[in-house]
Design a protein around this motif. Sequence first.
Motif, PDB file in Angstrom:
ATOM      1  N   MET A 231       1.144  -0.816   0.391  1.00  0.00           N
ATOM      2  CA  MET A 231      -0.076  -0.207  -0.487  1.00  0.00           C
ATOM      3  C   MET A 231       1.008   1.141   0.078  1.00  0.00           C
ATOM      4  O   MET A 231       0.479   2.245  -1.091  1.00  0.00           O
ATOM      5  CB  MET A 231      -1.001   0.097   1.133  1.00  0.00           C
ATOM      6  N   TYR A 232       1.562   1.731   1.413  1.00  0.00           N
ATOM      7  CA  TYR A 232       2.717   2.526   1.086  1.00  0.00           C
ATOM      8  C   TYR A 232       3.478   2.557  -0.146  1.00  0.00           C
ATOM      9  O   TYR A 232       4.182   3.720  -0.733  1.00  0.00           O
ATOM     10  CB  TYR A 232       3.282   2.298   1.875  1.00  0.00           C
ATOM     11  N   HIS A 233       4.143   1.716  -1.281  1.00  0.00           N
ATOM     12  CA  HIS A 233       4.791   1.266  -2.823  1.00  0.00           C
ATOM     13  C   HIS A 233       3.324   2.025  -3.058  1.00  0.00           C
ATOM     14  O   HIS A 233       3.620   2.671  -3.733  1.00  0.00           O
ATOM     15  CB  HIS A 233       4.971   0.289  -3.794  1.00  0.00           C
ATOM     16  N   ARG A 234       2.077   1.872  -3.328  1.00  0.00           N
ATOM     17  CA  ARG A 234       0.867   2.563  -4.565  1.00  0.00           C
ATOM     18  C   ARG A 234       1.177   4.452  -4.379  1.00  0.00           C
ATOM     19  O   ARG A 234       1.488   5.134  -4.923  1.00  0.00           O
ATOM     20  CB  ARG A 234      -0.009   1.887  -4.038  1.00  0.00           C
ATOM     21  N   ILE A 235       0.962   4.189  -2.570  1.00  0.00           N
ATOM     22  CA  ILE A 235       1.817   6.283  -2.055  1.00  0.00           C
ATOM     23  C   ILE A 235       2.148   6.435  -2.644  1.00  0.00           C
ATOM     24  O   ILE A 235       2.122   7.650  -2.938  1.00  0.00           O
ATOM     25  CB  ILE A 235       0.941   6.004  -1.470  1.00  0.00           C
ATOM     26  N   ALA A 236       3.532   5.877  -2.597  1.00  0.00           N
ATOM     27  CA  ALA A 236       4.388   6.835  -3.076  1.00  0.00           C
ATOM     28  C   ALA A 236       4.853   6.961  -4.300  1.00  0.00           C
ATOM     29  O   ALA A 236       5.492   8.027  -5.021  1.00  0.00           O
ATOM     30  CB  ALA A 236       6.039   5.753  -2.866  1.00  0.00           C
ATOM     31  N   GLU A 237       4.419   6.245  -4.990  1.00  0.00           N
ATOM     32  CA  GLU A 237       4.072   6.145  -7.158  1.00  0.00           C
ATOM     33  C   GLU A 237       3.216   7.017  -7.265  1.00  0.00           C
ATOM     34  O   GLU A 237       3.427   7.943  -8.892  1.00  0.00           O
ATOM     35  CB  GLU A 237       3.725   4.591  -7.458  1.00  0.00           C
ATOM     36  N   ALA A 238       2.442   7.143  -6.346  1.00  0.00           N
ATOM     37  CA  ALA A 238       0.841   8.162  -6.496  1.00  0.00           C
ATOM     38  C   ALA A 238       1.376   9.883  -6.715  1.00  0.00           C
ATOM     39  O   ALA A 238       0.424  10.467  -6.565  1.00  0.00           O
ATOM     40  CB  ALA A 238       0.319   7.607  -6.185  1.00  0.00           C
ATOM     41  N   LEU A 239       2.606   9.743  -5.215  1.00  0.00           N
ATOM     42  CA  LEU A 239       2.226  11.047  -4.716  1.00  0.00           C
ATOM     43  C   LEU A 239       2.728  12.606  -5.825  1.00  0.00           C
ATOM     44  O   LEU A 239       2.201  12.954  -5.742  1.00  0.00           O
ATOM     45  CB  LEU A 239       4.150  11.168  -3.136  1.00  0.00           C
ATOM     46  N   PRO A 240       3.932  12.056  -6.580  1.00  0.00           N
ATOM     47  CA  PRO A 240       4.368  13.386  -7.677  1.00  0.00           C
ATOM     48  C   PRO A 240       3.227  14.105  -8.500  1.00  0.00           C
ATOM     49  O   PRO A 240       3.347  14.706  -8.933  1.00  0.00           O
ATOM     50  CB  PRO A 240       5.233  12.132  -8.666  1.00  0.00           C
ATOM     51  N   ASP A 241       2.098  12.918  -8.517  1.00  0.00           N
ATOM     52  CA  ASP A 241       0.763  13.243  -9.717  1.00  0.00           C
ATOM     53  C   ASP A 241      -0.259  14.218  -8.258  1.00  0.00           C
ATOM     54  O   ASP A 241      -1.412  13.987  -8.979  1.00  0.00           O
ATOM     55  CB  ASP A 241       0.590  12.856 -10.887  1.00  0.00           C
ATOM     56  N   ASP A 242       0.038  13.747  -7.345  1.00  0.00           N
ATOM     57  CA  ASP A 242      -1.297  13.727  -6.719  1.00  0.00           C
ATOM     58  C   ASP A 242      -1.191  14.509  -5.498  1.00  0.00           C
ATOM     59  O   ASP A 242      -0.487  14.617  -3.983  1.00  0.00           O
ATOM     60  CB  ASP A 242      -2.354  12.455  -6.120  1.00  0.00           C
ATOM     61  N   PRO A 243      -1.109  16.276  -5.303  1.00  0.00           N
ATOM     62  CA  PRO A 243      -0.936  16.832  -3.881  1.00  0.00           C
ATOM     63  C   PRO A 243      -2.053  17.216  -2.976  1.00  0.00           C
ATOM     64  O   PRO A 243      -1.621  17.021  -1.858  1.00  0.00           O
ATOM     65  CB  PRO A 243      -1.053  18.360  -5.330  1.00  0.00           C
ATOM     66  N   GLU A 244      -3.392  16.200  -2.888  1.00  0.00           N
ATOM     67  CA  GLU A 244      -4.238  16.105  -2.486  1.00  0.00           C
ATOM     68  C   GLU A 244      -3.776  15.021  -1.456  1.00  0.00           C
ATOM     69  O   GLU A 244      -3.898  15.312  -0.533  1.00  0.00           O
ATOM     70  CB  GLU A 244      -5.497  16.338  -2.719  1.00  0.00           C
ATOM     71  N   LEU A 245      -2.945  14.650  -1.740  1.00  0.00           N
ATOM     72  CA  LEU A 245      -2.669  12.889  -1.209  1.00  0.00           C
ATOM     73  C   LEU A 245      -1.821  13.060  -0.216  1.00  0.00           C
ATOM     74  O   LEU A 245      -1.048  13.178   0.444  1.00  0.00           O
ATOM     75  CB  LEU A 245      -2.356  11.366  -2.353  1.00  0.00           C
ATOM     76  N   ILE A 270       8.061   8.592   0.142  1.00  0.00           N
ATOM     77  CA  ILE A 270       7.013   9.220   1.410  1.00  0.00           C
ATOM     78  C   ILE A 270       7.318  11.131   1.946  1.00  0.00           C
ATOM     79  O   ILE A 270       6.283  11.737   1.766  1.00  0.00           O
ATOM     80  CB  ILE A 270       5.836   8.345   1.904  1.00  0.00           C
ATOM     81  N   ALA A 271       8.828  11.051   2.458  1.00  0.00           N
ATOM     82  CA  ALA A 271       9.404  11.499   3.043  1.00  0.00           C
ATOM     83  C   ALA A 271       9.679  12.969   2.378  1.00  0.00           C
ATOM     84  O   ALA A 271       8.793  14.000   3.159  1.00  0.00           O
ATOM     85  CB  ALA A 271      10.502  11.248   4.289  1.00  0.00           C
ATOM     86  N   ALA A 272       9.806  12.780   2.043  1.00  0.00           N
ATOM     87  CA  ALA A 272      10.035  13.514   0.794  1.00  0.00           C
ATOM     88  C   ALA A 272       9.722  14.769   0.218  1.00  0.00           C
ATOM     89  O   ALA A 272       9.269  15.646  -0.673  1.00  0.00           O
ATOM     90  CB  ALA A 272      11.520  13.055   0.097  1.00  0.00           C
ATOM     91  N   ALA A 273       8.140  13.860  -0.180  1.00  0.00           N
ATOM     92  CA  ALA A 273       6.971  14.408  -0.890  1.00  0.00           C
ATOM     93  C   ALA A 273       5.510  15.101   0.221  1.00  0.00           C
ATOM     94  O   ALA A 273       5.108  16.328   0.258  1.00  0.00           O
ATOM     95  CB  ALA A 273       6.188  13.579  -2.175  1.00  0.00           C
ATOM     96  N   THR A 274       5.756  14.950   2.188  1.00  0.00           N
ATOM     97  CA  THR A 274       4.824  14.839   2.646  1.00  0.00           C
ATOM     98  C   THR A 274       5.467  14.808   3.646  1.00  0.00           C
ATOM     99  O   THR A 274       5.120  16.238   4.631  1.00  0.00           O
ATOM    100  CB  THR A 274       4.191  13.217   2.876  1.00  0.00           C
TER     101      THR A 274
END
Length: 483
Positions: A231-245, A270-274
């Motif tokens: 699940m966290y891998h999918r989150i990490a993959e989605a983060l660059p294109d999902d500012p709401e996430l 995840i840490a870098a994006a959030t």
Amino acid sequence: MDPLFPALTAARGEALRFGDRSLTYPELASVAGSLALRLRDAGRVAVWATPSLETAVAVVAALLAGVPAVPLNPKSGARELAHIVSDSAPSLVLTEPGAELPPALGGLDRLDVDVRDTTGTPAAAGTEPDDPESPALIVYTSGTTGPPKGAVLPRRAIAATLDALEDAWQWTADDVLVHGLPLFHVHGLILGALGPLRRGGSVRHLGRFTTEGVARELGAGATMLFGVPTMYHRIAEALPDDPELAKALAGARLLVSGSAALPVHDHERIAAATGRRVIERYGMTETLMNTSVRADGEPRAGAVGVPLPGVELRLVDEANDEIAADGPEAVGEIQVRGPNLFTEYLNRPDATASAFAPGGWFRTGDMAVRDADGYVRIVGRKATDLIKSGGYKIGAGEIENALLEHEGVREAAVTGEPDPDLGERIVAWVVPADPQAPPSAEELADHVASGLAPHKRPRVVRYLEALPRNDMGKIMKRSLPGS
């Protein structure tokens, strides 16, 4: 002992939400209380553990009634399901109305759970057994080395683990937990559903995990997220294109990963994006939770933290002697003891006896190293992840993390295979990021050797389209080709 759910008749807010269906604490107390009265003489019950309100209510009712509950995985194969039913011998199966049950359950009485009936009495909350050793749940192991075994979890273990996590995670009634985990195992059921109810907080179950669901619920006031590495891998993959996430995750109080190691690469993305660090914890069916990174501690990628309050943990060598040294080369098997442990394997006194070392220490089969400040780092399973090569004991997990840091690697698993010179040689199983241009074996070996000791580099690289995984996202190494 004290009730497992002291907040059940005291709290007033929302207790459970699955999709657009929910129950407040008064409603849950009424529904579960009425069902508990019907279960008091049932002996032992199975629960068809779909991700639903009915499953959560059924388990709470069984616990209130003092009746051991056996959660059943709806995705179990016919043979496995038949074994579990035969072994646990439940008197009936609790399920959501309309659920289609497989033939293996055909001999059991069926009781549909009606969560709409909130006119009952919550008085059954006062009928819980006083004996802390009273069986609460019988949770079956994955059965990777034989038929699944039923781990008998007493009320004492559930209370001890959830109270230890209250301390470690600063978990309160104000917390709202989000997760999309199955409800037939420890992580999703005990931590994810029962944990908030013991605190008087709320759980919002996504039904099926999606990054959109995570963003929606965390953005709407939820404070905690439980997930597994997939699940966290999918989150990490989605983060660059999902500012709401990214915004929703940044606002969470606690992000928790478990059931398998979270790759360092995903930690860092995840840490870098959030600006938020995922914390990891370590447990298993037989022990519930053993360690965790604390909410007030240092979130350290690749580490599962320190022993929880009440849990004793040691590392031992092959002679069962305790390893005193710390550091990356002091690899040993984790053994634990404490109030979090199971009572026995149902109907398996031989397996129960062999699971414990002298002194009441449970043999986890997990291999780890320990930092000087007590942080534990899992390096793999004793049976599949401890590689003895060239006189060294090597944990597969740190090599897998190193491989995942290479931009050309999407997934990785590491095993050992016989070698006439080294004893065992390190084999890397790699799913390339670009199947048309996979990184070469030499490139990957050099990459690992540049970050770890040279003797930890893979000698063989095999490429796959995907790694075999179970329902929890754990890599099933015994299912790799030729294993």
